[in-house]
Design a protein around this motif. Structure first.
Motif, PDB file in Angstrom:
ATOM      1  N   ARG A 230      -8.589   7.211  -2.966  1.00  0.00           N
ATOM      2  CA  ARG A 230      -7.981   6.318  -1.609  1.00  0.00           C
ATOM      3  C   ARG A 230      -6.713   5.688  -2.407  1.00  0.00           C
ATOM      4  NH1 ARG A 230      -8.658   3.043   3.100  1.00  0.00           N
ATOM      5  NH2 ARG A 230      -8.021   0.953   2.511  1.00  0.00           N
ATOM      6  N   PHE A 231      -5.471   5.604  -1.872  1.00  0.00           N
ATOM      7  CA  PHE A 231      -4.350   4.804  -2.443  1.00  0.00           C
ATOM      8  C   PHE A 231      -3.579   4.246  -1.151  1.00  0.00           C
ATOM      9  CE2 PHE A 231      -4.882   9.304  -4.465  1.00  0.00           C
ATOM     10  CZ  PHE A 231      -5.110   8.740  -5.739  1.00  0.00           C
ATOM     11  N   MET A 232      -3.280   2.989  -1.494  1.00  0.00           N
ATOM     12  CA  MET A 232      -2.500   2.157  -0.653  1.00  0.00           C
ATOM     13  C   MET A 232      -1.056   1.619  -1.114  1.00  0.00           C
ATOM     14  SD  MET A 232      -3.592  -1.226   1.379  1.00  0.00           S
ATOM     15  CE  MET A 232      -5.029  -0.594   1.848  1.00  0.00           C
ATOM     16  N   VAL A 233      -0.076   2.034  -0.322  1.00  0.00           N
ATOM     17  CA  VAL A 233       1.252   1.559  -0.814  1.00  0.00           C
ATOM     18  C   VAL A 233       1.875   0.567   0.289  1.00  0.00           C
ATOM     19  CG1 VAL A 233       3.627   2.506  -1.096  1.00  0.00           C
ATOM     20  CG2 VAL A 233       1.484   3.914  -1.801  1.00  0.00           C
ATOM     21  N   TYR A 234       2.732  -0.270   0.140  1.00  0.00           N
ATOM     22  CA  TYR A 234       3.183  -1.357   0.649  1.00  0.00           C
ATOM     23  C   TYR A 234       4.560  -0.702   1.182  1.00  0.00           C
ATOM     24  CZ  TYR A 234       4.936  -5.794   2.727  1.00  0.00           C
ATOM     25  OH  TYR A 234       5.287  -6.749   3.597  1.00  0.00           O
ATOM     26  N   LYS A 235       5.015  -0.506   2.437  1.00  0.00           N
ATOM     27  CA  LYS A 235       5.803   0.060   3.137  1.00  0.00           C
ATOM     28  C   LYS A 235       7.534  -0.611   2.816  1.00  0.00           C
ATOM     29  CE  LYS A 235       4.175   1.372   7.302  1.00  0.00           C
ATOM     30  NZ  LYS A 235       4.060   1.876   8.471  1.00  0.00           N
ATOM     31  N   PRO A 236       7.522  -1.748   3.252  1.00  0.00           N
ATOM     32  CA  PRO A 236       8.700  -2.484   3.144  1.00  0.00           C
ATOM     33  C   PRO A 236       9.317  -2.280   1.872  1.00  0.00           C
ATOM     34  CG  PRO A 236       7.145  -3.853   4.603  1.00  0.00           C
ATOM     35  CD  PRO A 236       6.277  -2.676   3.743  1.00  0.00           C
ATOM     36  N   LEU A 237       8.468  -2.590   0.665  1.00  0.00           N
ATOM     37  CA  LEU A 237       9.158  -2.334  -0.464  1.00  0.00           C
ATOM     38  C   LEU A 237       9.579  -0.994  -1.215  1.00  0.00           C
ATOM     39  CD1 LEU A 237       7.238  -5.622  -2.305  1.00  0.00           C
ATOM     40  CD2 LEU A 237       9.520  -5.443  -1.253  1.00  0.00           C
ATOM     41  N   LEU A 238       9.156  -0.028  -0.559  1.00  0.00           N
ATOM     42  CA  LEU A 238       9.356   1.211  -1.042  1.00  0.00           C
ATOM     43  C   LEU A 238      11.027   1.489  -1.051  1.00  0.00           C
ATOM     44  CD1 LEU A 238       6.998   3.528   0.908  1.00  0.00           C
ATOM     45  CD2 LEU A 238       7.359   3.517  -1.405  1.00  0.00           C
ATOM     46  N   GLU A 239      11.646   0.814  -0.334  1.00  0.00           N
ATOM     47  CA  GLU A 239      13.167   1.076  -0.310  1.00  0.00           C
ATOM     48  C   GLU A 239      14.019   0.377  -1.241  1.00  0.00           C
ATOM     49  OE1 GLU A 239      14.331   0.725   3.752  1.00  0.00           O
ATOM     50  OE2 GLU A 239      13.442   2.922   4.182  1.00  0.00           O
ATOM     51  N   LYS A 240      13.099  -0.706  -1.958  1.00  0.00           N
ATOM     52  CA  LYS A 240      13.982  -1.751  -2.890  1.00  0.00           C
ATOM     53  C   LYS A 240      13.995  -0.911  -4.252  1.00  0.00           C
ATOM     54  CE  LYS A 240      13.126  -6.300  -1.288  1.00  0.00           C
ATOM     55  NZ  LYS A 240      12.865  -7.871  -2.181  1.00  0.00           N
ATOM     56  N   PRO A 241      15.203  -0.815  -4.858  1.00  0.00           N
ATOM     57  CA  PRO A 241      15.386   0.051  -5.869  1.00  0.00           C
ATOM     58  C   PRO A 241      14.524  -0.377  -7.194  1.00  0.00           C
ATOM     59  CG  PRO A 241      17.670  -0.787  -5.002  1.00  0.00           C
ATOM     60  CD  PRO A 241      16.402  -1.297  -4.355  1.00  0.00           C
ATOM     61  N   GLY A 242      13.806   0.577  -7.765  1.00  0.00           N
ATOM     62  CA  GLY A 242      13.037   0.302  -8.940  1.00  0.00           C
ATOM     63  C   GLY A 242      11.778  -0.272  -8.541  1.00  0.00           C
ATOM     64  N   LYS A 243      11.356  -0.526  -7.362  1.00  0.00           N
ATOM     65  CA  LYS A 243      10.033  -1.005  -7.171  1.00  0.00           C
ATOM     66  C   LYS A 243       8.901   0.020  -6.858  1.00  0.00           C
ATOM     67  CE  LYS A 243      11.851  -5.102  -7.228  1.00  0.00           C
ATOM     68  NZ  LYS A 243      11.665  -5.773  -8.746  1.00  0.00           N
ATOM     69  N   ARG A 244       7.684  -0.250  -7.297  1.00  0.00           N
ATOM     70  CA  ARG A 244       6.583   0.705  -7.012  1.00  0.00           C
ATOM     71  C   ARG A 244       5.435  -0.063  -6.474  1.00  0.00           C
ATOM     72  NH1 ARG A 244       7.868   5.151 -10.255  1.00  0.00           N
ATOM     73  NH2 ARG A 244       5.609   5.797 -10.780  1.00  0.00           N
ATOM     74  N   PRO A 245       5.520  -0.140  -5.274  1.00  0.00           N
ATOM     75  CA  PRO A 245       4.603  -1.248  -4.599  1.00  0.00           C
ATOM     76  C   PRO A 245       3.030  -0.350  -4.089  1.00  0.00           C
ATOM     77  CG  PRO A 245       6.290  -0.295  -2.992  1.00  0.00           C
ATOM     78  CD  PRO A 245       6.646   0.213  -4.284  1.00  0.00           C
ATOM     79  N   ILE A 246       2.480   0.320  -5.180  1.00  0.00           N
ATOM     80  CA  ILE A 246       1.151   0.866  -4.931  1.00  0.00           C
ATOM     81  C   ILE A 246       0.319  -0.430  -5.235  1.00  0.00           C
ATOM     82  CG2 ILE A 246      -0.564   2.500  -6.010  1.00  0.00           C
ATOM     83  CD1 ILE A 246       2.096   4.156  -7.019  1.00  0.00           C
ATOM     84  N   ILE A 247      -0.548  -0.622  -4.169  1.00  0.00           N
ATOM     85  CA  ILE A 247      -1.318  -1.853  -3.998  1.00  0.00           C
ATOM     86  C   ILE A 247      -2.820  -1.613  -4.326  1.00  0.00           C
ATOM     87  CG2 ILE A 247       0.169  -3.360  -2.985  1.00  0.00           C
ATOM     88  CD1 ILE A 247      -0.893  -2.821  -0.500  1.00  0.00           C
ATOM     89  N   GLU A 248      -3.240  -0.006  -4.162  1.00  0.00           N
ATOM     90  CA  GLU A 248      -4.457   0.191  -4.351  1.00  0.00           C
ATOM     91  C   GLU A 248      -4.735   1.692  -4.731  1.00  0.00           C
ATOM     92  OE1 GLU A 248      -8.292   1.134  -1.562  1.00  0.00           O
ATOM     93  OE2 GLU A 248      -7.253  -0.419  -0.940  1.00  0.00           O
ATOM     94  N   LYS A 249      -5.517   1.789  -5.520  1.00  0.00           N
ATOM     95  CA  LYS A 249      -5.866   2.979  -6.475  1.00  0.00           C
ATOM     96  C   LYS A 249      -7.398   3.119  -6.739  1.00  0.00           C
ATOM     97  CE  LYS A 249      -3.056   3.337  -9.968  1.00  0.00           C
ATOM     98  NZ  LYS A 249      -2.194   4.125 -11.070  1.00  0.00           N
ATOM     99  N   GLN A 250      -8.203   3.681  -5.635  1.00  0.00           N
ATOM    100  CA  GLN A 250      -9.415   3.546  -5.722  1.00  0.00           C
ATOM    101  C   GLN A 250     -10.085   5.197  -5.879  1.00  0.00           C
ATOM    102  OE1 GLN A 250     -11.426   0.906  -5.571  1.00  0.00           O
ATOM    103  NE2 GLN A 250     -13.254   2.329  -6.003  1.00  0.00           N
ATOM    104  N   PRO A 251     -10.622   5.415  -7.087  1.00  0.00           N
ATOM    105  CA  PRO A 251     -11.217   6.613  -7.262  1.00  0.00           C
ATOM    106  C   PRO A 251     -12.314   7.041  -6.464  1.00  0.00           C
ATOM    107  CG  PRO A 251     -11.943   5.258  -9.261  1.00  0.00           C
ATOM    108  CD  PRO A 251     -10.870   4.360  -8.262  1.00  0.00           C
ATOM    109  N   GLY A 252     -12.363   8.143  -6.128  1.00  0.00           N
ATOM    110  CA  GLY A 252     -13.614   8.848  -5.412  1.00  0.00           C
ATOM    111  C   GLY A 252     -14.538   9.541  -6.093  1.00  0.00           C
TER     112      GLY A 252
END
Length: 798
Positions: A230-252
């Motif tokens: 499971r992965f979660m990404v914050y949308k509003p910061l996706l368009e900011k140059p150089g930002k990588r707003p991955i806020i969850e990486k949960q292995p199954g």
């Protein structure tokens, strides 16, 4: 026949929702870089003609009428209609049209007998207010003209599965006004696949993309036979140059994968086209997507959502050629909720914790366990029991309607069990791994989804509270009212509250529950001499070449997720404030912590951050904040230093922070200090020159002003933040801080529990009050009343 590139979403009456949506993406979003496998669709009119030429309209209508009259059961009705359809035949012209299109697809892909997915697409599915997803069948790895024709017949018949019949009746769709188109789409031989939503499906939070994935074909996720990554990404910061707003990486656990049967020597018991295999140990431990792939899918989700103008439910796949979207439809559960009332559940007691898994919903349910493996045993299932099974599929829906709660061994938040539970508003916990082995028939249990993304199953029938909060009744206040947040799992539950941000986030809770390892044990593993502890730490940090990165990575994502819930409003993150005995409780802590007679007044807070015993570990905390602020982009994070005894300590801590990349004033960084020691008040002018704000810790301040152990049962009647001595301290620090341009806030229950205390704080001119989320509405009302009184009194004096 219609080729996908000829279709638009407005063509649903002609080719159904699924095919129209695929055509929309291919024809309108190609320039964005989104890749969609090509294909064609049969027309809905072909389906109507097929029924007519085989003289099936009247028999189908009669069977449905008999079912409505109670003459024949739902199961028998579906079976008889499906048999009528599969025994029908295409005309020569129809066969030639489908065959010719398939052969042309083979020519375009330069592959003889190309593998295709043959999918049902109903004319009343994938609408913004009704998704028929999963009601009809799809057939994978279909090759050759004969197999394609047979799969088309099977898709026609699947318009009358039991679940499809029931769903149409519930949604008010006349059965014979719904037609079916068949999509024949290039099959991507997936290395991995999954589903994706452009909002949080548990609470409707609109600013994230949720991605689930597993190895092989995506059917294992939809059917709930695996617990996916499971992965979660914050949308509003996706368009900011150089930002990588991955806020969850949960292995199954990903214990199974579905692959092409042609690649293996086994046959699949279902249709012979695919085979389900056990994954390797390496596959189970590895994530199915890289960070770059996660971000690419999230950007695609934003593009698709923006194009369609609504929250979307998508399916993706990847092979050695890259990523593809293979389906997109409107999300029809959370995005359709218009209610202005939050319902909060809270357990009033606890018992033995039996199981944990991914929670679906936020409710609590109690009842007796009913273990069942066959959905056709619905008549044996008692109304209001807790359904416990390995997994569910669409045939389980009638039984699921009778359950008070649902627990499965496998599956993730986008499995069938989760999707249907969400729609039925039945709390569920999926992916527990061993519920069917751990629970027994008739056992009384409590199922709680009230704690966020992780759901718990407790022994016995526990009592709980239900609180209804009408958002329209929460008054606006001049004083900023914020909320406290300890854990990232449940933070999105409160996104609709009109809070001014988060006034207190305690990172020690994330360290103890998610990281679990003492940071010094990661920096100096050679000092951990217990083999069992070393083995546990090694398992937790598997995949990290440099073990301290495990600490930084998990803390950064936890803090980032909390910051995302309120962005761009301020989120105040307090650095760790464990006592030495609490640090000892972490894995490996016993090798780095000294015994203290009075840990409450010992090596804690600021004094720890520059001390040789912890300085290196504090820098890891700082690096996690740097990652959340600068790499992810959450520049709304304000750092707060707890238990800072002297201005000399403040200087030392600020120096260590700067060494680790957190320099006050750079990149807009603000640093606050907790006001919880009398010296913070007495020297408020000097602290104000070193920090941007104060946050009053009323418990420790009361303890140290009155000389009372806050944990003493005998002295509990004397322990009161409303004592005049404590109030004098609070009033003084607010006055001095404001003289130096510093903001002052307070965290705690007192303002919502005691109206007179809220009135006192308002009269002192406090800038913000931070409350627990479940006290927010009550607290706002108390503060609004206090402000009104202050306004009236001030006007009277004038």
């Amino acid at each position: 026949m219609y080729w996908y590139h000829q279709l638009r979403v407005t063509d649903i009456p002609f080719v159904g929702g699924k095919n129209a949506s695929l055509g929309e993406m291919i024809s309108q979003l190609k320039e964005t870089g989104i890749k969609v496998p090509i294909g064609f669709a049969t027309s809905a009119q072909l389906f109507r003609d097929f029924l007519s030429q085989n003289q099936l309209d009247a028999p189908i209508a009669q069977l449905l009428a008999d079912m409505t009259a109670g003459i024949i059961t739902l199961t028998d009705t579906g079976e008889k209609i499906r048999a009528l359809i599969t025994q029908g035949t295409f005309t020569t012209q129809q066969e030639e049209a489908i065959t010719r299109a398939y052969q042309e697809l083979c020519e375009q892909l330069q592959t003889a007998n190309v593998s295709v997915a043959v999918r049902s697409s109903a004319t009343a599915e994938d609408l913004p207010d009704a998704s028929f997803a999963g009601q009809q069948e799809s057939y994978l790895n279909v090759r050759g003209c004969e197999q394609v024709l047979q799969a088309c017949l099977q898709c026609f018949a699947s318009l009358y599965t039991d679940r499809a019949i029931v769903y149409r009746e519930e949604k008010g769709f006349a059965h014979q006004k719904v037609a079916l188109s068949v999509g024949v789409q290039q099959m991507v031989e997936s290395e991995a696949a999954g589903v994706m939503f452009s909002l949080d499906t548990e609470n409707g939070f609109p600013d994230v993309v949720i991605i689930n994935g597993a190895w092989g074909l995506g059917e294992t996720i939809v059917k709930g036979s695996v617990t996916p990554d499971r992965f979660m990404v914050y949308k509003p910061l996706l368009e900011k140059p150089g930002k990588r707003p991955i806020i969850e990486k949960q292995p199954g656990s990903k214990q199974l994968k579905m692959m092409y049967a042609s690649r293996h020597h086994k046959d699949n018991p279902s249709n012979g086209q695919t085979v389900v295999l056990a994954t390797t140990e390496q596959e189970r431990s590895a994530l199915v997507l890289s960070d770059d792939e996660i971000l690419q899918l999230a950007r695609w989700a934003v593009i698709v959502e923006r194009h369609y103008g609504c929250a979307m439910d998508m399916e993706w796949t990847k092979n050695n050629q890259g990523l593809y979207l293979v389906q997109a439809r409107p999300e029809t559960v959370e995005s359709q909720k218009k209610q202005a009332v939050l319902v909060n559940y809270r357990l009033k007691e606890k018992s033995t914790l039996l199981l944990e898994g991914a929670s679906v919903g936020s409710a609590i349910a109690t009842g007796q366990v009913f273990l069942i493996n066959d959905p056709h045993q619905a008549d044996q299932f008692p109304q209001g029991a807790i359904l416990v099974t390995e997994k569910t599929d669409p045939d389980w829906v009638p039984l699921m309607r009778k359950a008070a709660g649902i627990i499965t061994d496998t599956g993730g938040p986008t499995s069938h069990a989760a999707i249907v539970s969400r729609e039925l508003k039945v709390p569920a916990i999926v992916g527990t791994e061993h519920a069917t082995r751990s629970l027994t028939d008739g056992q009384a249990i409590t199922l709680s989804c009230a704690g966020g993304t992780v759901g718990q199953v407790y022994e016995g029938t526990l009592s709980y509270d239900t609180q209804h909060v009408d958002l329209d009744d929460i008054p606006q206040t001049r004083t900023a009212v914020m909320i406290n947040a300890a854990m990232p799992e449940g933070v999105f539950r409160w996104w609709q509250l009109p809070a001014a941000g988060i006034g207190l986030t305690r990172i020690e809770f994330m360290i103890s529950s998610q990281i679990r390892v003492h940071p010094m044990a990661l920096l100096h593993p050679e000092k951990v001499t217990d083999p069992a502890v070393r083995q546990t730490i090694s398992q937790l940090t598997q995949g990290y070449a440099y073990p301290p990165d495990y600490f930084i990575h998990h803390l950064a994502m936890g803090v980032g997720k909390i910051a995302a819930s309120q962005y761009p409003k301020p989120v105040i993150v307090r650095m760790s404030d464990f006592k030495s005995n609490e640090y000892r409780g972490l894995l490996g802590g016993e090798f780095f912590e000294r015994h203290e007679e009075n840990p409450m007044l010992g090596l804690r807070g600021a004094s720890r951050y520059y001390h040789p015993l912890y300085r290196e570990a504090f820098k890891l905390e700082c690096q996690a904040i740097v990652s959340a602020r600068q790499e992810m982009g959450f520049d709304n994070i304000i750092v707060m230093i707890p238990f800072c005894r002297t201005t000399g300590e403040a200087d030392k801590v600020l120096d260590v922070m700067a060494e680790a990349g957190l320099k006050r004033g750079e990149n807009g960084l603000q640093v606050y200090v907790m006001c919880e020691i009398p010296s913070n008040v007495i020297l408020a002018d000097r602290f104000a020159q070193r920090f941007d704000g104060f946050s009053i810790g009323s418990n420790d301040l009361t303890q140290l002003v009155l000389g009372i152990d806050r944990d003493s049962a005998e002295l509990k009647p004397l322990f009161d933040a409303r004592d005049d001595a404590v109030k004098e301290m609070i009033a003084q620090v607010i006055t001095v801080a404001h003289q130096y341009g510093c903001k002052v806030g307070i965290c705690g229950q007192a303002p919502s529990d005691y109206p007179e205390f809220a009135e006192f704080l308002v009269n002192c001119g406090i800038d913000s009050i931070s409350l627990n989320p479940d006290s927010f509405a009550k607290g706002c009302q108390q503060i609004a009343i206090a402000e009104l009184k202050y306004q009236i009194n001030t006007a009277g004096h004038e």
